[in-house]
Design a protein around this motif. Structure first.
Motif, mmCIF file in Angstrom:
data_model
loop_
_atom_site.group_PDB
_atom_site.id
_atom_site.type_symbol
_atom_site.label_atom_id
_atom_site.label_comp_id
_atom_site.label_asym_id
_atom_site.label_seq_id
_atom_site.Cartn_x
_atom_site.Cartn_y
_atom_site.Cartn_z
ATOM 1 N N HIS A 117 0.819 -1.210 0.000
ATOM 2 C CA HIS A 117 0.000 0.000 0.000
ATOM 3 C C HIS A 117 0.852 1.259 0.000
ATOM 4 C CE1 HIS A 117 -3.092 2.912 0.974
ATOM 5 N NE2 HIS A 117 -2.441 3.253 2.063
ATOM 6 N N VAL A 118 2.031 1.205 0.604
ATOM 7 C CA VAL A 118 2.869 2.410 0.711
ATOM 8 C C VAL A 118 3.263 2.953 -0.656
ATOM 9 C CG1 VAL A 118 3.769 1.921 3.001
ATOM 10 C CG2 VAL A 118 4.912 0.943 0.998
ATOM 11 N N ILE A 119 3.172 2.112 -1.694
ATOM 12 C CA ILE A 119 3.525 2.600 -3.032
ATOM 13 C C ILE A 119 2.523 3.647 -3.514
ATOM 14 C CG2 ILE A 119 2.233 0.967 -4.464
ATOM 15 C CD1 ILE A 119 4.769 0.675 -6.190
ATOM 16 N N THR A 120 1.349 3.725 -2.858
ATOM 17 C CA THR A 120 0.323 4.687 -3.270
ATOM 18 C C THR A 120 0.511 6.051 -2.605
ATOM 19 O OG1 THR A 120 -1.261 4.166 -1.503
ATOM 20 C CG2 THR A 120 -1.305 2.769 -3.481
ATOM 21 N N LEU A 121 1.491 6.192 -1.729
ATOM 22 C CA LEU A 121 1.694 7.444 -1.001
ATOM 23 C C LEU A 121 2.726 8.317 -1.709
ATOM 24 C CD1 LEU A 121 1.784 6.015 2.644
ATOM 25 C CD2 LEU A 121 -0.194 6.848 1.331
ATOM 26 N N LYS A 122 2.383 9.577 -1.884
ATOM 27 C CA LYS A 122 3.277 10.508 -2.576
ATOM 28 C C LYS A 122 4.637 10.580 -1.883
ATOM 29 C CE LYS A 122 -0.058 13.819 -4.526
ATOM 30 N NZ LYS A 122 -0.534 15.217 -4.459
ATOM 31 N N GLY A 123 5.697 10.488 -2.677
ATOM 32 C CA GLY A 123 7.036 10.695 -2.160
ATOM 33 C C GLY A 123 7.593 9.573 -1.328
ATOM 34 N N HIS A 124 6.847 8.487 -1.133
ATOM 35 C CA HIS A 124 7.354 7.380 -0.322
ATOM 36 C C HIS A 124 8.513 6.701 -1.044
ATOM 37 C CE1 HIS A 124 7.524 3.663 2.006
ATOM 38 N NE2 HIS A 124 6.802 4.284 2.933
ATOM 39 N N PRO A 125 9.556 6.291 -0.313
ATOM 40 C CA PRO A 125 10.698 5.640 -0.967
ATOM 41 C C PRO A 125 10.316 4.425 -1.815
ATOM 42 C CG PRO A 125 11.240 6.198 1.304
ATOM 43 C CD PRO A 125 9.780 6.505 1.123
ATOM 44 N N VAL A 126 9.312 3.686 -1.386
ATOM 45 C CA VAL A 126 8.880 2.525 -2.178
ATOM 46 C C VAL A 126 8.286 2.980 -3.508
ATOM 47 C CG1 VAL A 126 7.288 0.563 -2.261
ATOM 48 C CG2 VAL A 126 8.520 1.072 -0.148
ATOM 49 N N GLN A 127 7.531 4.092 -3.490
ATOM 50 C CA GLN A 127 6.998 4.637 -4.735
ATOM 51 C C GLN A 127 8.134 5.063 -5.668
ATOM 52 O OE1 GLN A 127 5.199 6.277 -7.894
ATOM 53 N NE2 GLN A 127 3.989 5.163 -6.359
ATOM 54 N N GLU A 128 9.089 5.768 -5.125
ATOM 55 C CA GLU A 128 10.195 6.244 -5.956
ATOM 56 C C GLU A 128 11.040 5.078 -6.477
ATOM 57 O OE1 GLU A 128 10.284 9.376 -6.829
ATOM 58 O OE2 GLU A 128 8.523 9.684 -5.557
ATOM 59 N N GLY A 129 11.285 4.096 -5.603
ATOM 60 C CA GLY A 129 12.050 2.932 -6.033
ATOM 61 C C GLY A 129 11.319 2.113 -7.078
ATOM 62 N N GLY A 130 9.995 1.960 -6.875
ATOM 63 C CA GLY A 130 9.194 1.220 -7.839
ATOM 64 C C GLY A 130 9.175 1.902 -9.186
ATOM 65 N N ARG A 131 9.087 3.202 -9.162
ATOM 66 C CA ARG A 131 9.062 3.961 -10.420
ATOM 67 C C ARG A 131 10.345 3.747 -11.211
ATOM 68 N NH1 ARG A 131 6.717 10.047 -10.674
ATOM 69 N NH2 ARG A 131 7.129 10.531 -12.861
ATOM 70 N N ALA A 132 11.470 3.805 -10.532
ATOM 71 C CA ALA A 132 12.756 3.604 -11.210
ATOM 72 C C ALA A 132 12.875 2.176 -11.738
ATOM 73 C CB ALA A 132 13.904 3.915 -10.249
ATOM 74 N N ALA A 133 12.423 1.209 -10.930
ATOM 75 C CA ALA A 133 12.533 -0.193 -11.339
ATOM 76 C C ALA A 133 11.624 -0.499 -12.523
ATOM 77 C CB ALA A 133 12.194 -1.098 -10.159
ATOM 78 N N PHE A 134 10.387 0.011 -12.479
ATOM 79 C CA PHE A 134 9.451 -0.255 -13.578
ATOM 80 C C PHE A 134 9.929 0.405 -14.867
ATOM 81 C CE2 PHE A 134 5.766 -0.766 -10.369
ATOM 82 C CZ PHE A 134 6.095 -2.097 -10.204
ATOM 83 N N LYS A 135 10.491 1.612 -14.760
ATOM 84 C CA LYS A 135 10.989 2.291 -15.957
ATOM 85 C C LYS A 135 12.140 1.505 -16.575
ATOM 86 C CE LYS A 135 12.727 6.703 -17.698
ATOM 87 N NZ LYS A 135 13.018 8.135 -17.371
ATOM 88 N N ALA A 136 13.062 1.046 -15.741
ATOM 89 C CA ALA A 136 14.200 0.266 -16.245
ATOM 90 C C ALA A 136 13.710 -1.020 -16.907
ATOM 91 C CB ALA A 136 15.167 -0.044 -15.110
ATOM 92 N N ASP A 137 12.712 -1.654 -16.298
ATOM 93 C CA ASP A 137 12.179 -2.901 -16.847
ATOM 94 C C ASP A 137 11.493 -2.655 -18.191
ATOM 95 O OD1 ASP A 137 11.381 -5.809 -16.446
ATOM 96 O OD2 ASP A 137 9.406 -4.889 -16.634
ATOM 97 N N MET A 138 10.710 -1.584 -18.280
ATOM 98 C CA MET A 138 10.024 -1.286 -19.537
ATOM 99 C C MET A 138 11.020 -0.929 -20.632
ATOM 100 S SD MET A 138 6.593 0.811 -18.291
ATOM 101 C CE MET A 138 5.955 0.991 -19.971
#
Length: 575
Positions: free
Chosen positions: A294-315
């Motif tokens: 759930h923390v990925i849904t919170l603005k600025g949370h490290p998990v959100q930022e980390g997920g964004r970088a990981a998903f972009k690299a994967d895509m």
């Protein structure tokens, strides 16, 4: 001071069960769970489930498009009380999920209570009787349409937000001279029941096919058609995140290999799942992981930022041969602002030689194809509209509450309701999967189970306390509405992205999601706040202890009944 009017009190035992007529609308997951729980927990209940479709399953009955599957792991998409150990793959197909739902209906003997092809056309609350007057439409065997009336002490609706499909608003759409289909109205043939769409596309091997959309349906349809048609063009209006398969790391730890596609369970896997202890631990760990993000849904949370970088690299890696697609598809908004889907095979399909990715806005549909705003015309034989549903929660038929208030007015400009289950002005009505019921992460089915449990508890209160009606207070609705506004301001859902979470708009009120985590919803619904309701007594009695009855219990009035039943319900403390 004791009353002198004995007729103010019930002449029955304190625990005598007053008859309750419960009507459930919809035979998807919500209606099935509700049917099971109402029959299990409410004594002296008369129950009917009306389903407009010719089969059970709700969205899983409606949607039969190529590649349809659940976008969360199958073992996290099943009921808590009815486990399935032989799912075919990590992400179950639509037909397999519907088959699972059929098995639930059969196990709990619900079919006698389900009336298929019975559509609710109006529901009007009677203030005089405290009941819902319902009009139902059904088709007779001779093809005639018949309307009849029913009446309910309690109305429970489980119609869902993704059940009313619609054509996209594109000029000239109906002028197309080839074949046109909607993802939620797929024409199926008489082929393999496991792949009912294959008969439709069998003749498309040399055809030019256009798929409009980049939502979860399109993301599943494109890879399913890419190797079966001559040429495929995917028309994509917006950007979206395509994740690697959810919980892939957990699957790898469990020995399922790297989850780059939909893992198919082996006979060895299924055999291991037959061990109850192993299976329960497997499911618990998988679902615990799903409920932890759930923390990925919170603005600025490290998990959100980390997920964004990981998903972009994967895509970027998966689109390495087509970097032009990356520029148009990878969003600048947060991961999850639009519904996130794993989409196994979608990005790889876009890289095929016979697949064209077209991000240019559609100008119009012509008799022979599609023209985009840049003047380019693609000649097509087939157009697939994977363009979703009407998510406005405007139902197309009247639900009228106290004082003639229309539910459609309560849902304008956005739905206002209480804990997603009740609306002020609409006594004795509860719902599941209505506005603000879906979850941005976690297990949806446990939320549905708890919404059903809430409605059952309310029904038991009506029955136990001889109440004519219970209605949520308007101030409680207003307070919950303010809570919703405050919560979503802190989340990535308030960012600018076009999503059905926000009525298909780029910005605005989040109307589809629960304001919190899945586990938050479970706890919020666990203990109803009865003080948030107002009540009317049954039969005009005025003493609040009318429910106490004649001073006896049913056991005492029944020869041979267990008069020490409490000894079978002892809560023994540890120690």
């Amino acid at each position: 001071m004791p009353t002198e009017r004995g007729d103010l009190f019930s002449g029955s035992a304190i625990d005598a069960a007053r008859p309750m007529r419960v009507v459930i609308i919809g035979a998807g997951f919500s209606g099935i769970i509700a049917g099971i729980r109402f029959l299990q927990k409410v004594r002296n209940v008369q129950l009917t489930i009306y389903e407009a479709l010719p089969g059970i399953g709700g969205t899983w009955f409606v949607n039969k498009y190529p590649g349809i599957a659940c976008d969360i792991p199958a073992h996290c998409y099943q009921l808590t009380f009815h486990e399935k150990t032989d799912w075919s793959a990590f992400y179950a197909t639509g037909p397999e999920i519907q088959s699972y739902m059929e098995s639930v209906v059969d196990k709990y003997n619900l079919r006698p209570f389900i009336k298929l092809e019975h559509r609710l056309t109006s529901a009007i609350y009677s203030e005089a009787t405290g009941k819902w007057d319902l009009t139902i439409q059904r088709n007779n065997s001779n093809g005639d349409v018949e309307l009849f009336e029913d009446r309910a002490d309690v109305l429970f609706t489980g119609m869902g937000g993704l059940s009313r499909w619609k054509w996209p608003d594109i000029p000239g759409l109906q002028s197309f001279g080839g074949k046109i289909v909607h993802s939620a109205k797929w024409e199926t043939g008489e082929g393999d029941p496991a792949s009912p769409w294959e008969d439709t596309v069998r003749s498309w091997k040399d055809k030019k096919v256009g798929v409009i959309g980049v939502g979860s349906s399109a993301i599943q349809i494109v890879p399913s058609l890419a190797n079966r048609v001559g040429h495929l063009t995917n028309y994509v209006r917006g950007k979206t995140w395509i994740s690697s398969p959810f919980l892939g790391e957990r699957a790898e730890k469990l020995g399922m290999g790297k989850q780059e596609s939909n893992y198919v369970f082996t006979d060895k896997d299924k055999e291991a799942f037959k061990d109850p202890a192993y299976y329960k631990e497997f499911r618990r760990e998988l679902e615990s992981d799903l409920n932890s993000i759930h923390v990925i849904t919170l603005k600025g949370h490290p998990v959100q930022e980390g997920g964004r970088a990981a998903f972009k690299a994967d895509m970027l890696q998966r689109l390495a041969t087509r970097p032009d697609i990356s520029e148009h598809l990878i969003p600048d908004f947060a991961v999850g602002c639009r519904r996130l889907t794993p989409g196994p095979g979608y990005l790889e399909a876009l890289c095929r030689e016979n697949v064209e990715f077209n991000p240019t806005e559609i100008k119009q549909v012509l008799p022979n194809g599609i023209e985009t705003v840049d003047g380019k015309i693609n000649e097509l034989d087939v157009i697939v509209c994977a363009t979703g549903f009407d998510t406005s929660y405007q139902l197309g038929f009247p639900i009228i509450g106290r004082g003639g208030v229309q539910l459609s007015d309560k849902y304008t400009p956005h739905p206002k309701l209480y804990l997603s289950v009740a609306v002020d002005g609409f006594p004795n009505w509860f719902q599941s999967l209505g506005p603000n019921s879906a979850v941005g992460s976690g297990s949806l089915l446990i939320v549905i189970e708890r919404q059903v449990d809430y409605a059952v508890e309310a029904t038991l209160k009506l029955q136990r306390e001889h109440l004519k009606s219970m209605e949520i207070k308007s101030e409680a609705v207003e307070d919950w509405d303010a809570y919703i506004e405050h919560h979503f301001a802190k989340t990535i859902f308030s960012e600018r992205c076009r999503s059905w979470y926000k009525l298909g708009k780029y910005e605005g009120r989040v109307v589809a999601l629960w304001p919190g985590s899945c586990l938050h919803a479970v706890r919020a619904l666990e203990h109803p706040r009865w003080e948030d309701y107002t009540y009317e007594p049954l039969d005009g009695h005025s003493n609040r202890f009318f429910w106490a009855g004649n001073g006896t219990t049913v056991a005492e009035e029944t020869p041979g009944a267990d008069k020490a039943w409490y000894l079978s319900e002892v809560d023994v403390p540890p120690g």
